[in-house]
Scaffold this motif. Structure first.
Motif, short mmCIF file in Angstrom:
data_model
loop_
_atom_site.label_atom_id
_atom_site.label_comp_id
_atom_site.label_asym_id
_atom_site.label_seq_id
_atom_site.Cartn_x
_atom_site.Cartn_y
_atom_site.Cartn_z
N UNK A 31 -12.46 -120.39 150.05
CA UNK A 31 -12.14 -119.12 150.70
C UNK A 31 -10.71 -119.12 151.20
N UNK A 32 -10.00 -118.04 150.92
CA UNK A 32 -8.71 -117.75 151.53
C UNK A 32 -8.87 -116.54 152.43
N UNK A 33 -8.21 -116.57 153.57
CA UNK A 33 -8.32 -115.49 154.55
C UNK A 33 -6.92 -114.98 154.88
N UNK A 34 -6.77 -113.67 154.92
CA UNK A 34 -5.51 -113.06 155.31
C UNK A 34 -5.80 -112.13 156.47
N UNK A 35 -5.18 -112.40 157.62
CA UNK A 35 -5.46 -111.61 158.81
C UNK A 35 -4.22 -110.99 159.40
#
Length: 360
Positions: A188-192
């Motif tokens: 998983x990659x997360x961009x916030x």
């Protein structure tokens, strides 16, 4: 370095960008044949099997006396659980393999002024067309990308790495500027928009917060794109052209469940529910009447493409809820995306290109 950070964020958002680009006004053209449309009205066997394979996250820890729960889909678990949030998941394989998806990819590259996605792989160790499985975009401050990213790296962004939780890490600028990148395991990659959004997603994955029903139920994860839209977000789309319907929608609708098939023409099914069955029924009748009037007007104006489009649109009431179906024929999408393909016709692209704005 900040430009590079947003460049990567833009690529990870390619599904959302493609969706928004397809909403432009399109000049009518006459199709040569009836659109072949398969509406995603329910999960097919391969989609049920796909959903089961993705349940790799262990159930949340509960009281030993409680009834056992099934394993979960990590991407769906990472999404916010606030019912006022909209979230749409795009299946990357559908985007890169369908005719409309190839056009969208060409448009994305044109907007990023890139010849191919190779430079993303060279700089960040992410093969956009092979490593990414799904992209989930939310109306909140978070994007979640699933796939296999054992070689992903963020060194070129010159951000500080901070471990978070058992399997998570955040990559932040010292000034706290957006976006904040996160990683959970190799999948998983997360961009916030901020660190709090990424930390909250990791907390949900590692059961640091009380379990809550996912925003997108796992049984609803079928189609080439799927998700839920809040009443406020749908109303905003209609405020400019249909302010009365937009206002009624805000009062009557709780949530809209969305499913899209893009294998040939793009077929959309939206299931609408709300707290008061009578209000939902009335809204469904209003929308059905609006579609009928729009078809009659298109017919009198000689807009053949729009008439054919509205022939495939319908509203079906069902016991306090209703389903809306809409098809976007491929020739219409080719017309909308033609300018992007024209700009890229002399360069390499993941999708096949033709001249004059049409895909081969």
């Amino acid at each position: 370095m900040r430009h590079r950070a947003w460049l990567l964020a833009a690529v990870l958002l390619l599904g959302l960008a493609a969706w928004l680009m397809s909403r432009g006004d399109v000049e009518a053209t006459s199709p040569k044949k009836k659109p072949r449309v398969e509406f995603p009205r329910g999960p097919r066997e391969p989609e049920l099997e796909r959903s089961l394979r993705r349940r790799t996250l262990r159930p949340p820890a509960l009281d030993p006396s409680a009834e056992p729960r099934p394993s979960r889909d990590p991407l769906l678990t990472a999404l916010p659980t606030d019912r006022a949030t909209s979230a749409v998941v795009f299946e990357a394989s559908a985007i890169k393999e369908s005719p409309a998806g190839k056009l969208w990819l060409d448009c994305m590259l044109a907007k990023l002024e890139m010849d191919s996605f190779d430079e993303i792989e060279d700089e960040f160790g992410i093969d956009v067309l092979e490593d990414i499985d799904r992209i989930a975009a939310t109306s909140g401050p978070l994007v979640v990308v699933s796939g296999q990213f054992p070689s992903a790296r963020f060194d070129s962004l010159r951000r500080s790495r901070r471990a978070y939780g058992a399997r998570g890490a955040l990559f932040e600028e010292e000034e706290g500027r957006a976006p904040v990148f996160g990683r959970w395991g190799d999948g998983l990659l997360l961009v916030g928009r901020d660190a709090e959004a990424v930390e909250a997603a990791i907390d949900r994955l590692e059961d640091k917060v009380p379990p809550a029903p996912p925003l997108i139920p796992e049984w609803a994860s079928y189609g080439d794109a799927y998700g839920v839209l809040s009443a406020d977000d749908v109303a905003e789309l209609l405020e400019g052209s249909q302010p009365d319907i937009a206002e009624r929608l805000r009062g009557a609708v709780g949530q809209v469940e969305l499913h899209v098939d893009a294998s040939e023409d793009v077929a959309i099914v939206a299931d609408v529910t709300g707290p008061v069955a009578a209000d939902v029924d009335d809204l469904g009748k209003t929308l059905g009447t609006a579609l009928s009037l729009a078809r009659l007007k298109a017919q009198s104006d000689g807009e053949e493409q729009l008439v054919e489009l509205l022939d495939l649109a319908r509203v079906s009431p069902r016991n306090g809820r209703f389903s809306t179906e809409l098809a976007l024929p491929l020739p219409m999408i080719q017309k909308a995306m033609g300018r992007c393909v024209e700009r890229r016709r002399d360069g390499g692209a993941p999708g096949e290109e033709g001249t004059g704005g049409e895909a081969r």
